[in-house]
Design a protein around this motif. Structure first.
Motif, PDB file in Angstrom:
ATOM      1  N   MET A 131      73.082  91.284  21.025  1.00 36.27           N
ATOM      2  CA  MET A 131      72.218  91.209  19.835  1.00 36.27           C
ATOM      3  C   MET A 131      71.583  89.828  19.683  1.00 36.27           C
ATOM      4  O   MET A 131      70.734  89.645  18.815  1.00 36.27           O
ATOM      5  CB  MET A 131      72.994  91.585  18.572  1.00 36.27           C
ATOM      6  CG  MET A 131      74.056  90.628  18.177  1.00 36.27           C
ATOM      7  SD  MET A 131      75.462  90.749  19.306  1.00 36.27           S
ATOM      8  CE  MET A 131      76.721  89.984  18.324  1.00 36.27           C
ATOM      9  N   LEU A 132      71.943  88.884  20.554  1.00 35.44           N
ATOM     10  CA  LEU A 132      71.215  87.619  20.561  1.00 35.44           C
ATOM     11  C   LEU A 132      69.734  87.915  20.801  1.00 35.44           C
ATOM     12  O   LEU A 132      68.868  87.294  20.205  1.00 35.44           O
ATOM     13  CB  LEU A 132      71.772  86.701  21.656  1.00 35.44           C
ATOM     14  CG  LEU A 132      71.136  85.318  21.776  1.00 35.44           C
ATOM     15  CD1 LEU A 132      71.441  84.464  20.553  1.00 35.44           C
ATOM     16  CD2 LEU A 132      71.623  84.597  23.024  1.00 35.44           C
ATOM     17  N   CYS A 133      69.455  88.886  21.653  1.00 35.30           N
ATOM     18  CA  CYS A 133      68.076  89.195  22.040  1.00 35.30           C
ATOM     19  C   CYS A 133      67.606  90.600  21.674  1.00 35.30           C
ATOM     20  O   CYS A 133      66.401  90.841  21.621  1.00 35.30           O
ATOM     21  CB  CYS A 133      67.900  89.021  23.547  1.00 35.30           C
ATOM     22  SG  CYS A 133      68.169  87.340  24.117  1.00 35.30           S
ATOM     23  N   SER A 142      69.839  90.705  14.471  1.00 35.15           N
ATOM     24  CA  SER A 142      69.487  90.943  15.870  1.00 35.15           C
ATOM     25  C   SER A 142      68.251  90.123  16.237  1.00 35.15           C
ATOM     26  O   SER A 142      67.367  89.929  15.409  1.00 35.15           O
ATOM     27  CB  SER A 142      69.143  92.418  16.083  1.00 35.15           C
ATOM     28  OG  SER A 142      70.285  93.217  15.921  1.00 35.15           O
ATOM     29  N   GLY A 143      68.181  89.687  17.484  1.00 32.73           N
ATOM     30  CA  GLY A 143      66.995  88.980  17.970  1.00 32.73           C
ATOM     31  C   GLY A 143      65.944  89.954  18.468  1.00 32.73           C
ATOM     32  O   GLY A 143      66.174  91.164  18.495  1.00 32.73           O
ATOM     33  N   ASN A 144      64.777  89.424  18.845  1.00 34.85           N
ATOM     34  CA  ASN A 144      63.736  90.295  19.398  1.00 34.85           C
ATOM     35  C   ASN A 144      63.147  89.738  20.693  1.00 34.85           C
ATOM     36  O   ASN A 144      61.996  89.991  21.016  1.00 34.85           O
ATOM     37  CB  ASN A 144      62.643  90.572  18.354  1.00 34.85           C
ATOM     38  CG  ASN A 144      61.913  89.305  17.921  1.00 34.85           C
ATOM     39  OD1 ASN A 144      62.226  88.223  18.398  1.00 34.85           O
ATOM     40  ND2 ASN A 144      60.944  89.451  17.048  1.00 34.85           N
ATOM     41  N   PHE A 145      63.951  88.964  21.448  1.00 34.95           N
ATOM     42  CA  PHE A 145      63.513  88.513  22.780  1.00 34.95           C
ATOM     43  C   PHE A 145      63.281  89.728  23.670  1.00 34.95           C
ATOM     44  O   PHE A 145      62.322  89.797  24.411  1.00 34.95           O
ATOM     45  CB  PHE A 145      64.613  87.645  23.414  1.00 34.95           C
ATOM     46  CG  PHE A 145      64.375  86.179  23.297  1.00 34.95           C
ATOM     47  CD1 PHE A 145      63.961  85.629  22.106  1.00 34.95           C
ATOM     48  CD2 PHE A 145      64.588  85.347  24.387  1.00 34.95           C
ATOM     49  CE1 PHE A 145      63.765  84.261  22.005  1.00 34.95           C
ATOM     50  CE2 PHE A 145      64.382  83.984  24.291  1.00 34.95           C
ATOM     51  CZ  PHE A 145      63.973  83.445  23.104  1.00 34.95           C
ATOM     52  N   THR A 176      62.431  87.938  34.049  1.00 33.95           N
ATOM     53  CA  THR A 176      63.292  88.301  32.926  1.00 33.95           C
ATOM     54  C   THR A 176      64.066  87.091  32.399  1.00 33.95           C
ATOM     55  O   THR A 176      64.312  86.132  33.133  1.00 33.95           O
ATOM     56  CB  THR A 176      64.296  89.390  33.344  1.00 33.95           C
ATOM     57  OG1 THR A 176      65.017  89.810  32.196  1.00 33.95           O
ATOM     58  CG2 THR A 176      65.287  88.864  34.369  1.00 33.95           C
ATOM     59  N   ALA A 177      64.422  87.135  31.102  1.00 33.95           N
ATOM     60  CA  ALA A 177      65.292  86.102  30.544  1.00 33.95           C
ATOM     61  C   ALA A 177      66.710  86.646  30.387  1.00 33.95           C
ATOM     62  O   ALA A 177      67.590  85.970  29.878  1.00 33.95           O
ATOM     63  CB  ALA A 177      64.753  85.629  29.190  1.00 33.95           C
TER      64      ALA A 177
ATOM     65  N   MET B 203      68.944  80.847  32.726  1.00 39.09           N
ATOM     66  CA  MET B 203      67.767  80.641  31.874  1.00 39.09           C
ATOM     67  C   MET B 203      67.246  79.216  32.038  1.00 39.09           C
ATOM     68  O   MET B 203      68.003  78.317  32.370  1.00 39.09           O
ATOM     69  CB  MET B 203      68.175  80.776  30.415  1.00 39.09           C
ATOM     70  CG  MET B 203      68.011  82.142  29.850  1.00 39.09           C
ATOM     71  SD  MET B 203      68.202  81.936  28.073  1.00 39.09           S
ATOM     72  CE  MET B 203      67.747  83.537  27.539  1.00 39.09           C
ATOM     73  N   SER B 207      62.095  79.348  29.364  1.00 37.19           N
ATOM     74  CA  SER B 207      62.304  80.776  29.070  1.00 37.19           C
ATOM     75  C   SER B 207      62.186  80.990  27.571  1.00 37.19           C
ATOM     76  O   SER B 207      61.697  82.020  27.118  1.00 37.19           O
ATOM     77  CB  SER B 207      63.685  81.247  29.522  1.00 37.19           C
ATOM     78  OG  SER B 207      63.939  80.923  30.847  1.00 37.19           O
ATOM     79  N   CYS B 208      62.666  79.998  26.792  1.00 33.39           N
ATOM     80  CA  CYS B 208      62.570  80.092  25.340  1.00 33.39           C
ATOM     81  C   CYS B 208      61.352  79.332  24.815  1.00 33.39           C
ATOM     82  O   CYS B 208      60.502  79.906  24.154  1.00 33.39           O
ATOM     83  CB  CYS B 208      63.833  79.527  24.698  1.00 33.39           C
ATOM     84  SG  CYS B 208      65.302  80.510  25.056  1.00 33.39           S
ATOM     85  N   ARG B 212      58.535  82.270  25.154  1.00 27.56           N
ATOM     86  CA  ARG B 212      58.945  83.167  24.073  1.00 27.56           C
ATOM     87  C   ARG B 212      58.849  82.514  22.698  1.00 27.56           C
ATOM     88  O   ARG B 212      59.667  82.760  21.815  1.00 27.56           O
ATOM     89  CB  ARG B 212      60.360  83.704  24.347  1.00 27.56           C
ATOM     90  CG  ARG B 212      60.337  84.727  25.473  1.00 27.56           C
ATOM     91  CD  ARG B 212      61.680  85.120  26.003  1.00 27.56           C
ATOM     92  NE  ARG B 212      61.540  85.998  27.169  1.00 27.56           N
ATOM     93  CZ  ARG B 212      61.309  85.569  28.412  1.00 27.56           C
ATOM     94  NH1 ARG B 212      61.218  84.282  28.676  1.00 27.56           N
ATOM     95  NH2 ARG B 212      61.173  86.420  29.406  1.00 27.56           N
ATOM     96  N   LEU B 215      59.416  84.281  19.101  1.00 22.84           N
ATOM     97  CA  LEU B 215      60.407  85.364  19.153  1.00 22.84           C
ATOM     98  C   LEU B 215      61.736  84.836  18.628  1.00 22.84           C
ATOM     99  O   LEU B 215      61.972  83.628  18.581  1.00 22.84           O
ATOM    100  CB  LEU B 215      60.555  85.895  20.573  1.00 22.84           C
ATOM    101  CG  LEU B 215      59.319  86.607  21.130  1.00 22.84           C
ATOM    102  CD1 LEU B 215      59.595  87.124  22.534  1.00 22.84           C
ATOM    103  CD2 LEU B 215      58.887  87.746  20.215  1.00 22.84           C
ATOM    104  N   LEU B 217      65.981  84.593  18.370  1.00 21.31           N
ATOM    105  CA  LEU B 217      67.339  84.713  18.883  1.00 21.31           C
ATOM    106  C   LEU B 217      68.197  84.917  17.652  1.00 21.31           C
ATOM    107  O   LEU B 217      68.263  84.025  16.811  1.00 21.31           O
ATOM    108  CB  LEU B 217      67.757  83.437  19.608  1.00 21.31           C
ATOM    109  CG  LEU B 217      67.084  83.222  20.958  1.00 21.31           C
ATOM    110  CD1 LEU B 217      67.271  81.799  21.403  1.00 21.31           C
ATOM    111  CD2 LEU B 217      67.650  84.182  21.982  1.00 21.31           C
ATOM    112  N   VAL B 222      62.033  80.670  17.946  1.00 15.92           N
ATOM    113  CA  VAL B 222      61.865  79.538  18.852  1.00 15.92           C
ATOM    114  C   VAL B 222      60.500  78.900  18.610  1.00 15.92           C
ATOM    115  O   VAL B 222      59.516  79.602  18.388  1.00 15.92           O
ATOM    116  CB  VAL B 222      61.981  80.002  20.313  1.00 15.92           C
ATOM    117  CG1 VAL B 222      61.766  78.836  21.261  1.00 15.92           C
ATOM    118  CG2 VAL B 222      63.331  80.646  20.565  1.00 15.92           C
TER     119      VAL B 222
END
Lengths: 203, 290
Positions: A131-133, A142-145, A176-177, B203, B207-208, B212, B215, B217, B222
């Motif tokens: 849920m970090l991303c 929750s994150g939205n990465f 991808t991250a 990472m 990446s952040c 991103r 977006l 976390l 970030v």
């Protein structure tokens, strides 16, 4: 494949602290000439180790340290960090350890995953921490990465594809991250099976 | 025979590692401008926080929008509250006066005729005696040691002195030159490090902070890497006083990478890179962040 219950360790030669201890007694048993030549060659061997500027304490089982800023002090204190991160490459210029290459894997046999265990693993900071991303049911922050995983089952992905995605998503997308959980030994084979079962249960 | 075998064994093991580069992966390598205005081509938020005195207070109060101000509403002059950074500033001044009783400490830091104004805006810089590039906090550690006082890089007292020196450049734009010589090389290395994947999560900083931006976390959005250096060292409730390199430690730990000690050459290269991305932005301290 790496199995459950083991701490992740680097795979390179002489990277485990114990291994260096194995070499030295041998050095003293060989002839002085060989000893000297070997000594010249040793830097290459040492180079595969944790770099000298890494913030670790070799006396602490979890190695990795976190800084503690103490008010009105000229010393920076360090405390053991909750997880051992010392086994993977750092930003140091002296770090000669390789990153693990992307790995294509195939799921063998029936999935036999446990969705309840999978949910627990997905929540744990030292395991999935998904849920970090990603958005997950029942998670306020929750994150939205990454994409939302709400109702994920409805995508009808094959178990084998999800297994690969969690094991090493770089095979599907080099940009991808998302961490390569299997390749970097964060999750074992069974743990990935449990998480796949959890994903396939999300209505 | 046994010894010959042993040497061969060593050769077999040592040579490949001594000669070949370790395998590394890089996040898509981007171009940056060594000026805060470069953010117009990255996140485009710069126009919203370009002038620290005239931020949109409605945006600052809106949890969906506040990150777009790059949190600059927590810097002076917008932020007028008294916080831990103000106490640190007093402490830094006290320490500085004690260290500089004979004027040697300021001279060691590179102040001409003891003038502190503008000193902060030219760090990191190439140190001729040490023959390498140092950040301000590293210079403080070295120069304090010459006065017989231990001020470890990253310690509260070191960052307090750094904060005091930053306050002497309040409102002045950061201006380091990265167009030639060792500084240019450090900038290039720093940019590459910013895109290098490391740690258990594989990472990179970018990446952040590059790919991103905006977006989230969990519940934290970030922000752009442009303009950050101008408010460091920063007051954080959880960390007291945090130098820029301790922020690298925190980001490393949060994203699963074994951190380095402050002052390591890789962190200093990153500091050069990020400082260049703040070129042209005014120093604003003491500042706080959540």
């Amino acid at each position: 494949m790496h199995q459950r219950g083991k701490e992740p360790r680097p795979t390179g030669f002489l990277t485990a602290p114990g291994m260096t201890g194995l070499v030295f007694p041998r050095l003293f048993r060989t002839k002085p000439g060989a000893w000297l030549v070997s000594l010249l060659l040793l830097p290459g061997v040492w180079a595969a180790e944790l770099p000298p500027d890494a913030a670790v304490d070799r006396g602490v089982p979890t190695m990795t340290l976190t800084p503690q800023v103490v008010v009105h002090s000229g010393r920076l204190e360090w405390e053991p960090f909750s997880r051992d991160l010392s086994a993977w490459p750092t930003l140091s210029h002296a770090d000669r350890r390789s990153t693990e290459k992307p790995r294509r894997v195939s799921l063998t046999g029936p999935l036999e995953g446990d969705a309840t265990r999978g949910r627990e693993l997905a929540m744990r900071r030292d395991k999935g921490f998904c849920m970090l991303c990603h958005q997950l049911p029942g998670e306020q922050w929750s994150g939205n990465f990454g994409i939302s995983l709400l109702g994920y089952r409805l995508n009808h992905h094959a178990d084998a594809d999800l297994y690969q995605q969690v094991f090493d998503p770089r095979v599907n997308n080099p940009h991808t991250a998302m961490p390569p959980y299997g390749t970097n030994r964060i999750l074992s084979d069974q743990e990935i099976r449990d998480i796949v079962a959890y994903l396939q249960s999300l209505e | 025979m046994r010894s010959l075998l042993f040497v061969l064994l060593c050769l077999g093991v040592a040579t490949p590692q001594a000669e070949s580069m370790p395998y590394r992966e890089y996040d898509a390598l981007e171009e940056y401008a060594p000026s805060v205005r470069g953010d117009m081509w990255l996140s485009g938020t710069y126009r919203l926080w370009a002038d620290p005195g005239r931020l949109d207070w409605r945006m600052a109060g809106n949890p969906e929008d506040n990150w777009k101000l790059n949190w600059k509403f927590m810097d002076p002059p917008f932020n007028q509250t008294v916080h831990g950074g103000h106490f640190a500033l007093d402490r830094g001044e006290e320490l500085f006066r004690a260290l500089n009783a004979k004027g040697r400490f300021a001279a060691c830091l590179g102040a001409r005729q003891g003038r502190l104004k503008g000193l902060r805006t030219g760090y990191p810089r190439y140190h001729a005696q040490l023959r390498r590039i140092v950040g301000l906090e590293e210079a403080i550690e070295l120069c304090a040691a010459r006065q017989g006082r231990e001020l470890q890089n990253g310690s509260y007292d070191n960052s307090a002195v750094s904060l005091f020196l930053a306050s002497k450049s309040q409102g002045m734009p950061i201006r380091i030159q990265v167009d030639k010589g060792p500084m240019q090389q450090a900038y290039a290395r720093g940019r590459k490090l910013f895109h290098m994947r490391t740690g258990r999560s594989n990472m990179a900083c970018s990446s952040c902070h590059t790919h991103r931006i905006g977006l989230k976390l969990r519940n934290v959005a970030v922000t752009t890497p442009y303009g950050d250096v101008a408010h460091f060292p920063v007051y954080r409730t959880r960390f007291q006083l945090q130098s820029l390199q301790l922020r690298f430690v925190e980001c490393n730990l949060d994203s699963g990478t074994q951190p380095l000690r402050p002052g390591s050459s890789a962190y200093t290269d990153l500091e050069v890179f990020l400082t260049a991305l703040s070129n042209g932005y005014p120093v604003s301290v003491p500042s706080e962040r959540h």
